[in-house]
Enzyme design. Structure first.
Site, PDB file in Angstrom:
ATOM      1  N   HIS A 261      -3.230  -0.565   2.789  1.00 56.33           N
ATOM      2  CA  HIS A 261      -4.203   0.245   1.841  1.00 56.33           C
ATOM      3  C   HIS A 261      -4.638  -0.761   0.877  1.00 56.33           C
ATOM      4  O   HIS A 261      -3.816  -1.502   0.125  1.00 56.33           O
ATOM      5  CB  HIS A 261      -3.402   1.299   1.343  1.00 56.33           C
ATOM      6  CG  HIS A 261      -3.120   2.435   2.361  1.00 56.33           C
ATOM      7  ND1 HIS A 261      -3.615   3.652   2.304  1.00 56.33           N
ATOM      8  CD2 HIS A 261      -2.126   2.515   2.972  1.00 56.33           C
ATOM      9  CE1 HIS A 261      -3.086   4.525   3.261  1.00 56.33           C
ATOM     10  NE2 HIS A 261      -2.054   3.762   3.480  1.00 56.33           N
TER      11      HIS A 261
ATOM     12  N   HIS B   5      -0.723  -0.553   8.680  1.00 56.73           N
ATOM     13  CA  HIS B   5      -1.978  -0.963   8.080  1.00 56.73           C
ATOM     14  C   HIS B   5      -1.646  -0.928   6.665  1.00 56.73           C
ATOM     15  O   HIS B   5      -0.844  -0.664   6.177  1.00 56.73           O
ATOM     16  CB  HIS B   5      -3.012   0.250   8.086  1.00 56.73           C
ATOM     17  CG  HIS B   5      -2.257   1.653   7.709  1.00 56.73           C
ATOM     18  ND1 HIS B   5      -1.481   2.398   8.622  1.00 56.73           N
ATOM     19  CD2 HIS B   5      -2.169   2.518   6.743  1.00 56.73           C
ATOM     20  CE1 HIS B   5      -0.927   3.492   8.248  1.00 56.73           C
ATOM     21  NE2 HIS B   5      -1.510   3.692   7.009  1.00 56.73           N
TER      22      HIS B   5
HETATM   23  P1  DGP Z   1      -0.412   6.291   5.687  1.00 58.69           P
HETATM   24  O1  DGP Z   1       0.354   7.490   4.979  1.00 58.69           O
HETATM   25  O2  DGP Z   1      -0.137   5.167   4.985  1.00 58.69           O
HETATM   26  O3  DGP Z   1      -0.157   6.503   7.167  1.00 58.69           O
HETATM   27  O4  DGP Z   1      -2.011   6.351   5.648  1.00 58.69           O
HETATM   28  C1  DGP Z   1      -2.819   6.723   6.615  1.00 58.69           C
HETATM   29  C2  DGP Z   1      -4.319   6.943   6.036  1.00 58.69           C
HETATM   30  O5  DGP Z   1      -5.215   6.915   7.126  1.00 58.69           O
HETATM   31  C3  DGP Z   1      -4.503   8.150   4.899  1.00 58.69           C
HETATM   32  O6  DGP Z   1      -4.873   7.728   3.724  1.00 58.69           O
HETATM   33  C4  DGP Z   1      -5.586   8.798   5.695  1.00 58.69           C
HETATM   34  C5  DGP Z   1      -6.296   7.785   6.634  1.00 58.69           C
HETATM   35  N1  DGP Z   1      -6.771   8.451   8.090  1.00 58.69           N
HETATM   36  C6  DGP Z   1      -6.238   8.912   8.622  1.00 58.69           C
HETATM   37  N2  DGP Z   1      -7.074   9.492   9.720  1.00 58.69           N
HETATM   38  C7  DGP Z   1      -8.311   8.597   9.576  1.00 58.69           C
HETATM   39  C8  DGP Z   1      -9.503   8.725  10.100  1.00 58.69           C
HETATM   40  O7  DGP Z   1      -9.780   9.060  11.188  1.00 58.69           O
HETATM   41  N3  DGP Z   1     -10.538   7.983   9.614  1.00 58.69           N
HETATM   42  C9  DGP Z   1     -10.319   7.204   8.435  1.00 58.69           C
HETATM   43  N4  DGP Z   1     -11.324   6.314   7.788  1.00 58.69           N
HETATM   44  N5  DGP Z   1      -9.320   7.199   7.595  1.00 58.69           N
HETATM   45  C10 DGP Z   1      -8.019   8.093   8.371  1.00 58.69           C
END
Ligand code: DGP
Length: 117
Positions: free
Chosen positions: A103, A101
């Site tokens: 950001h 993903h």
């Molecule tokens: P990373 O550390 O790059 O894998 O970032 C994962 C991101 O995903 C973190 O900033 C929080 C977000 N995240 C985790 N679970 C969920 C979810 O269920 N819904 C949403 N909207 N974001 C999530």
């Protein structure tokens, strides 16, 4: 096939999210723990676990992540002032969700690219 994560359920709308964009290749939704006024995750619909797993056949999808990021930045009104795109990979990269993903962060000056330690 890669192991599914919570992001696949968000993409299929099986669990709720604040989705801001979806097409046949990518989906974008607001991060549940925002680190900036705008913090949106842009994910391939295909569950590619990490950048290490990206293959030549994924190049169009990966390119779409960037063009959609630019479109959303314009929609969110942060394109002119600028923003940051981050892709974490693996343990040292701090990747928590094993579904590649991008950001998209903006809406305030974001400071130095990395913490000093
Ligand atoms: P990373 O550390 O790059 O894998 O970032 C994962 C991101 O995903 C973190 O900033 C929080 C977000 N995240 C985790 N679970 C969920 C979810 O269920 N819904 C949403 N909207 N974001 C999530």
């Amino acid at each position: 096939m890669a192991q599914e994560t919570i992001f696949s359920k968000i993409i299929r709308k099986e669990i709720p999210s604040d989705m801001v964009y979806q097409d046949d290749w990518v989906t974008a939704f607001r991060d549940i723990h925002p680190l900036a006024p705008v913090h949106i995750l842009i994910v391939p619909n295909k569950p590619i676990p990490t950048v290490n797993d990206a293959a030549a056949e994924d190049e169009q999808i990966l390119g779409r992540l960037f063009t959609v990021a630019a479109k959303i930045a314009r929609q969110e009104g942060i394109a002119k002032d600028g923003y940051r795109l981050i892709v974490n990979c693996g343990e040292h990269g701090g990747q928590e969700v094993q579904h590649l993903h991008l950001h998209l962060l903006g809406g305030r000056p974001l400071g130095a690219m990395l913490a000093q330690k």
